[in-house]
Write a protein that holds these residues in place. Structure first.
Motif: not given
Ligand SMILES: Cc1cc2nc3c(=O)[nH]c(=O)nc-3n(C[C@H](O)[C@H](O)[C@H](O)COP(=O)(O)OP(=O)(O)OC[C@H]3O[C@@H](n4cnc5c(N)ncnc54)[C@H](O)[C@@H]3O)c2cc1C
Ligand code: FES
Lengths: 265, 154
Positions: A164, A176, B140, B144
């Motif tokens: 990450d 990811l 994404s 995260r």
């Protein structure tokens, strides 16, 4: 239900948070667990925690434990020669016998690499399926089992990692683990997939696998719920009609998706 | 030798695009190569190109004082590099650096913006395709942000 006394025969510090204990029975031992199953590890005077099988070497069981609270802290502090209680094995394992040809895609995030470690060894040993391993972690330092990943890569496993947060000097993937699912090379029409990690990560990974064309019943997830008895009596681990300790932890996506989509279940 | 259209035909971003729009884009495209560590995009610089990566990896980076370039995202073959060319004031938000030998199709953004203004069908198609890329990057980034692998999240 009664824990059997075991002894720590080796100890390996994986990271700041994770320790792997090699444990052998002092007298009688348990039946050998299958990959994906878990044992209840008992720290005397503190309590019990469900911990997945990380490997078996002869009569020695490997368990990797992350420090999160009272039980896991004292388990991580155990030294070679110290004793603990252990009962098991419990729960369902990964489907890894007589799979035939095709691809096996393993998607693991963070500590989710622990329950798939013996699975990957078994897949590599059987040599039946091409194995693709996609691993995500928070930082490069959080990637567990570096030696195993090298060993698997040497045995022909397609090992891909991503983090990450790319710390200084990291020149690998950042993003990811689902990104790896989108990019990896495998034949989705003949793939069995195994997913383990934080629940949100598993949901997105399963969706990415379905988007690639993997059939939902061919995607297995390892669920986590708080446990007490581990034998289907107390109801602590209930999720919908299932007890994770008995009907899981390994449950296919077609069965687990409706449950994981129910808020706060 | 493959023509630029042959190379473009392999790019997932352009899957299923009608021939007229595809040909219009091809007129703004060029095959380019970068060596390791070469800057492809510069933070704050004019967003006058975007890229479809064919070979190699490109790191989207931000320069942190005392820490150097920290990688925010690693892009690989098939990925799109650069979305700022679509949105005024057309300036790059981050640096992008080749992680090794990189081959890519480079599109001249001024050329494409002019063609999109003149041909709404091309403009719509480009916005639809880039919306997909932006959605994926946003998703994404959001996941995260949850910091899933640290404690007390599940
Ligand atoms: C089937 C199954 C297999 C598991 N396998 C492993 C394994 O192989 N290795 C391992 O380290 N752990 C594993 N776990 C998780 C482990 O059982 C728990 O971390 C443990 O029970 C926590 O007990 P504790 O007394 O140390 O912490 P507690 O005092 O119970 O909790 C301390 C804090 O940590 C948080 N917490 C508890 N569990 C987790 C968790 N899983 N993730 C993040 N935060 C948590 C709690 O919310 C609390 O804030 C597994 C769990 C299940 C259900
Ligand atoms: S832990 Fe008691 S029913 Fe599952």
């Amino acid at each position: 239900m009664t824990p059997l006394v075991h002894r720590v025969v080796d100890r390996h510090v994986e990271s700041d948070e994770v320790v792997t204990l090699a444990i052998a029975a002092r007298d009688a031992g348990i039946d050998p667990p299958e990959p994906g199953q878990f044992n209840m590890l008992w720290s005397f005077g503190v309590g019990e925690a469900p911990i997945s099988l990380a490997g078996i070497e002869g009569d020695v069981l490997l368990h990797s434990i992350r420090r999160v609270g009272a039980v896991t802290n004292t388990l991580c502090d155990l030294q070679v020669g110290d004793e603990l209680g252990l009962r098991g094995p419990y729960g369902t394992g990964w489907s890894c016998n007589d799979l035939g040809s095709g691809d096996a895609v393993v998607v693991a995030g963070g500590l989710g690499l622990v329950p798939v470690r013996p699975l990957i060894d078994s897949l590599v040993d059987s040599g039946e399926r091409r194995v693709v391993l996609l691993v995500g972690a928070r930082t490069p330092e959080g990637l567990l089992y570096a030696d195993d990943m090298d060993r698997w890569a040497d045995s022909g496993v397609d090992v891909q990692t991503t983090v990450d947060v790319g710390t200084e000097g990291w020149r690998g993937n950042v993003g990811l683990v689902t990104m790896l699912v989108e990019r990896a090379e495998f034949d989705a029409s003949d793939t069995i997939a195994y997913v383990c990690g934080p629940e949100v990560m598993m949901r997105f990974a399963a969706v990415a696998l379905v988007d690639r064309g993997v059939a939902a019943p061919s995607i297995e997830l390892s669920l986590e719920r708080n446990m007490h008895c581990a034998v289907g009596h107390c109801g602590h681990c209930q999720i919908g009609p299932h007890f994770v300790c008995k009907d899981g932890p390994v449950i296919s996506w077609d069965r687990s998706e409706p449950l994981l989509r129910v808020r706060s279940l | 030798m493959q023509s630029i259209s042959d190379l473009m035909a392999e790019a997932p971003l352009l899957d299923g695009m009608d021939q007229t729009s595809f040909d219009l884009l091809a007129g703004c495209a060029q095959n380019v190569h970068y060596g390791e560590d070469q800057l492809v995009l510069t933070e704050g610089g004019p967003a006058d190109h975007f890229y479809l990566i064919r070979k190699g990896n490109v790191f989207v980076e931000v320069d942190l004082p005392g820490r150097g370039g920290v990688v925010l995202e690693a892009l690989g073959p098939g990925d799109v590099l650069g979305v700022s060319w679509l949105i005024p004031p057309y300036k790059n938000t981050f640096d992008a650096r080749a992680g090794g030998e990189v081959s890519a199709i480079r599109f001249d953004a001024v050329c494409i913006r002019t063609k999109c203004d003149a041909d709404p069908a091309l403009g719509y198609s480009m916005y639809q395709r880039f919306s997909g890329v932006i959605r994926q990057r946003l998703q994404s980034a959001r996941i995260r942000l949850l910091d899933l692998y640290s404690l007390n999240v599940d």
